[in-house]
Design a protein around this motif. Sequence first.
Motif, PDB file in Angstrom:
ATOM      1  N   CYS A 200      -0.798   4.443  -7.632  1.00 28.54           N
ATOM      2  CA  CYS A 200      -2.078   4.262  -7.509  1.00 28.54           C
ATOM      3  C   CYS A 200      -2.664   4.576  -6.087  1.00 28.54           C
ATOM      4  O   CYS A 200      -2.362   3.741  -5.111  1.00 28.54           O
ATOM      5  N   GLY A 201      -3.181   5.692  -5.973  1.00 32.33           N
ATOM      6  CA  GLY A 201      -3.763   6.063  -4.544  1.00 32.33           C
ATOM      7  C   GLY A 201      -4.720   5.162  -4.196  1.00 32.33           C
ATOM      8  O   GLY A 201      -4.917   4.808  -3.056  1.00 32.33           O
ATOM      9  N   LEU A 202      -5.756   4.751  -5.147  1.00 33.58           N
ATOM     10  CA  LEU A 202      -6.650   3.912  -4.791  1.00 33.58           C
ATOM     11  C   LEU A 202      -6.180   2.538  -4.125  1.00 33.58           C
ATOM     12  O   LEU A 202      -6.732   2.116  -3.177  1.00 33.58           O
ATOM     13  N   LEU A 203      -5.329   1.992  -5.036  1.00 37.43           N
ATOM     14  CA  LEU A 203      -4.696   0.724  -4.434  1.00 37.43           C
ATOM     15  C   LEU A 203      -3.990   0.736  -3.026  1.00 37.43           C
ATOM     16  O   LEU A 203      -4.293   0.078  -2.316  1.00 37.43           O
ATOM     17  N   GLY A 204      -3.503   2.176  -2.881  1.00 34.88           N
ATOM     18  CA  GLY A 204      -2.705   2.262  -1.649  1.00 34.88           C
ATOM     19  C   GLY A 204      -3.853   2.333  -0.528  1.00 34.88           C
ATOM     20  O   GLY A 204      -3.462   1.569   0.722  1.00 34.88           O
ATOM     21  N   ILE A 205      -4.986   2.883  -0.534  1.00 34.35           N
ATOM     22  CA  ILE A 205      -5.789   2.808   0.095  1.00 34.35           C
ATOM     23  C   ILE A 205      -6.736   1.473   0.392  1.00 34.35           C
ATOM     24  O   ILE A 205      -6.609   1.238   1.763  1.00 34.35           O
TER      25      ILE A 205
ATOM     26  N   PHE B 244      -0.788   8.123   2.646  1.00 41.76           N
ATOM     27  CA  PHE B 244      -0.069   8.134   1.272  1.00 41.76           C
ATOM     28  C   PHE B 244      -0.788   8.071   0.000  1.00 41.76           C
ATOM     29  O   PHE B 244      -0.942   8.735  -0.944  1.00 41.76           O
ATOM     30  N   GLY B 245      -1.935   7.038   0.097  1.00 42.32           N
ATOM     31  CA  GLY B 245      -2.749   7.051  -1.015  1.00 42.32           C
ATOM     32  C   GLY B 245      -3.535   8.233  -1.366  1.00 42.32           C
ATOM     33  O   GLY B 245      -3.834   8.802  -2.223  1.00 42.32           O
ATOM     34  N   VAL B 246      -4.125   8.829   0.055  1.00 44.33           N
ATOM     35  CA  VAL B 246      -4.983   9.926  -0.157  1.00 44.33           C
ATOM     36  C   VAL B 246      -4.168  10.998  -0.648  1.00 44.33           C
ATOM     37  O   VAL B 246      -4.572  12.118  -1.570  1.00 44.33           O
ATOM     38  N   LEU B 247      -2.982  11.431  -0.155  1.00 40.18           N
ATOM     39  CA  LEU B 247      -2.041  12.529  -0.832  1.00 40.18           C
ATOM     40  C   LEU B 247      -1.831  12.195  -2.124  1.00 40.18           C
ATOM     41  O   LEU B 247      -1.783  13.118  -2.937  1.00 40.18           O
ATOM     42  N   ASN B 248      -1.618  11.008  -2.562  1.00 39.70           N
ATOM     43  CA  ASN B 248      -1.433  10.787  -3.903  1.00 39.70           C
ATOM     44  C   ASN B 248      -2.708  11.075  -4.924  1.00 39.70           C
ATOM     45  O   ASN B 248      -2.557  12.057  -5.889  1.00 39.70           O
TER      46      ASN B 248
ATOM     47  N   GLY C 120       0.659  -1.188  -0.026  1.00 41.01           N
ATOM     48  CA  GLY C 120      -0.028   0.045  -0.204  1.00 41.01           C
ATOM     49  C   GLY C 120       0.872   1.314  -0.142  1.00 41.01           C
ATOM     50  O   GLY C 120       0.649   2.224  -0.615  1.00 41.01           O
ATOM     51  N   ILE C 121       2.033   1.384   0.635  1.00 42.98           N
ATOM     52  CA  ILE C 121       2.903   2.357   0.670  1.00 42.98           C
ATOM     53  C   ILE C 121       3.394   2.942  -0.700  1.00 42.98           C
ATOM     54  O   ILE C 121       3.598   3.813  -0.903  1.00 42.98           O
ATOM     55  N   ILE C 122       3.915   1.595  -1.164  1.00 39.13           N
ATOM     56  CA  ILE C 122       4.602   1.802  -2.397  1.00 39.13           C
ATOM     57  C   ILE C 122       3.819   2.281  -3.426  1.00 39.13           C
ATOM     58  O   ILE C 122       3.967   2.928  -3.997  1.00 39.13           O
ATOM     59  N   LEU C 123       2.413   1.481  -3.563  1.00 41.76           N
ATOM     60  CA  LEU C 123       1.630   1.800  -4.563  1.00 41.76           C
ATOM     61  C   LEU C 123       0.832   3.244  -4.331  1.00 41.76           C
ATOM     62  O   LEU C 123       0.742   4.209  -5.391  1.00 41.76           O
ATOM     63  N   GLY C 124       0.764   3.612  -3.063  1.00 41.25           N
ATOM     64  CA  GLY C 124       0.185   4.840  -2.889  1.00 41.25           C
ATOM     65  C   GLY C 124       1.159   6.024  -3.154  1.00 41.25           C
ATOM     66  O   GLY C 124       0.632   7.131  -3.613  1.00 41.25           O
TER      67      GLY C 124
END
Length: 68
Positions: free
Chosen positions: A15-20, A46-50, A7-11
């Motif tokens: 892909c912010g949605l995948l991070g979430i 990080f997903g939300v920030l992305n 999640g951290i890496i993808l976020g």
Amino acid sequence: MLWGVLGIILGLLCCGLLGIIFGYLSIRDAKRYGQSPVLGWLAIAFGVLNIVGSAFLRASGNYPFWND
């Protein structure tokens, strides 16, 4: 723990949605096994920030992939 790292890496990267989603899965597994949910919360943040950052860049016209 794996969901949080993914999640951290993808976020952060793409892909912010995948991070979430992976952050939620990490928190769910941490509660299930009695571990710390910090990685999950970081992945969600990080997903939300992305997502917010990408929306801001698109609104300002500076999104790198749309400048054709």
